[in-house]
Design a protein around this motif. Structure first.
Motif, PDB file in Angstrom:
ATOM      1  N   GLU A  12       9.494 -54.096  14.952  1.00 14.50           N
ATOM      2  CA  GLU A  12      10.354 -55.208  15.372  1.00 14.50           C
ATOM      3  C   GLU A  12      11.601 -54.689  16.076  1.00 14.50           C
ATOM      4  OE1 GLU A  12      11.122 -57.556  11.913  1.00 14.50           O
ATOM      5  OE2 GLU A  12       8.978 -57.885  11.545  1.00 14.50           O
ATOM      6  N   ASN A  38      -3.111 -52.865  15.005  1.00 14.17           N
ATOM      7  CA  ASN A  38      -2.426 -53.920  14.276  1.00 14.17           C
ATOM      8  C   ASN A  38      -1.925 -53.498  12.886  1.00 14.17           C
ATOM      9  OD1 ASN A  38      -4.743 -53.857  12.781  1.00 14.17           O
ATOM     10  ND2 ASN A  38      -5.382 -55.933  13.285  1.00 14.17           N
ATOM     11  N   LEU A  77       1.597 -58.079  17.228  1.00 11.51           N
ATOM     12  CA  LEU A  77       2.916 -58.546  16.822  1.00 11.51           C
ATOM     13  C   LEU A  77       3.317 -59.690  17.748  1.00 11.51           C
ATOM     14  CD1 LEU A  77       5.582 -57.965  15.138  1.00 11.51           C
ATOM     15  CD2 LEU A  77       6.356 -56.788  17.185  1.00 11.51           C
ATOM     16  N   ARG A 134       1.914 -53.988  12.527  1.00 20.36           N
ATOM     17  CA  ARG A 134       2.558 -55.255  12.891  1.00 20.36           C
ATOM     18  C   ARG A 134       3.561 -55.753  11.861  1.00 20.36           C
ATOM     19  NH1 ARG A 134      -2.784 -58.007  12.715  1.00 20.36           N
ATOM     20  NH2 ARG A 134      -3.028 -58.582  10.548  1.00 20.36           N
ATOM     21  N   ARG A 135       3.478 -55.285  10.632  1.00 15.07           N
ATOM     22  CA  ARG A 135       4.450 -55.696   9.606  1.00 15.07           C
ATOM     23  C   ARG A 135       5.541 -54.651   9.389  1.00 15.07           C
ATOM     24  NH1 ARG A 135      -0.474 -57.610   7.340  1.00 15.07           N
ATOM     25  NH2 ARG A 135      -0.538 -59.869   7.464  1.00 15.07           N
ATOM     26  N   ASP A 136       5.560 -53.635  10.202  1.00 18.30           N
ATOM     27  CA  ASP A 136       6.537 -52.556  10.071  1.00 18.30           C
ATOM     28  C   ASP A 136       7.837 -52.967  10.767  1.00 18.30           C
ATOM     29  OD1 ASP A 136       8.016 -50.136  10.440  1.00 18.30           O
ATOM     30  OD2 ASP A 136       6.169 -48.993  10.212  1.00 18.30           O
ATOM     31  N   ARG A 137       8.931 -52.940  10.042  1.00 16.15           N
ATOM     32  CA  ARG A 137      10.232 -53.358  10.593  1.00 16.15           C
ATOM     33  C   ARG A 137      10.645 -52.498  11.790  1.00 16.15           C
ATOM     34  NH1 ARG A 137      12.224 -58.026   9.209  1.00 16.15           N
ATOM     35  NH2 ARG A 137      14.293 -57.227   9.565  1.00 16.15           N
TER      36      ARG A 137
END
Length: 82
Positions: free
Chosen positions: A35, A26, A65, A29-32
């Motif tokens: 996405e 995790n 994510l 999970r904030r890594d562009r």
């Protein structure tokens, strides 16, 4: 993936998703980029072999994510094949 994602094969995308889940968990999970990978996997899910679908679903589940479009695409493709 944003600029060159089309150059990746379905296997490359699935393997990348699996590796991120296996080695990153995790913390990505904030890594562009994650996405962008999810978007690429969702767009190309019809090209995946069954193992690829499993690897993508597992890898993204491990990252925690929440990408409804990806999981909806995976669910729809899985249902289509059953």
């Amino acid at each position: 993936f944003a600029n060159e994602g089309r150059r990746f094969s379905a296997r490359n995308l699935a393997t990348t998703a699996h590796r991120v889940g296996k080695f990153g968990g995790n913390r990505f999970r904030r890594d562009r980029r994650l996405e962008t990978l999810a978007c690429a996997c969702g767009r190309r899910v019809r090209e995946f072999e069954p193992q690829h679908i499993a690897n993508v679903a597992w890898g993204f589940a491990k990252t925690e994510l929440t990408d409804p479009r990806l999981f909806e695409a995976v669910a729809a493709e899985t249902s289509r094949r059953v």
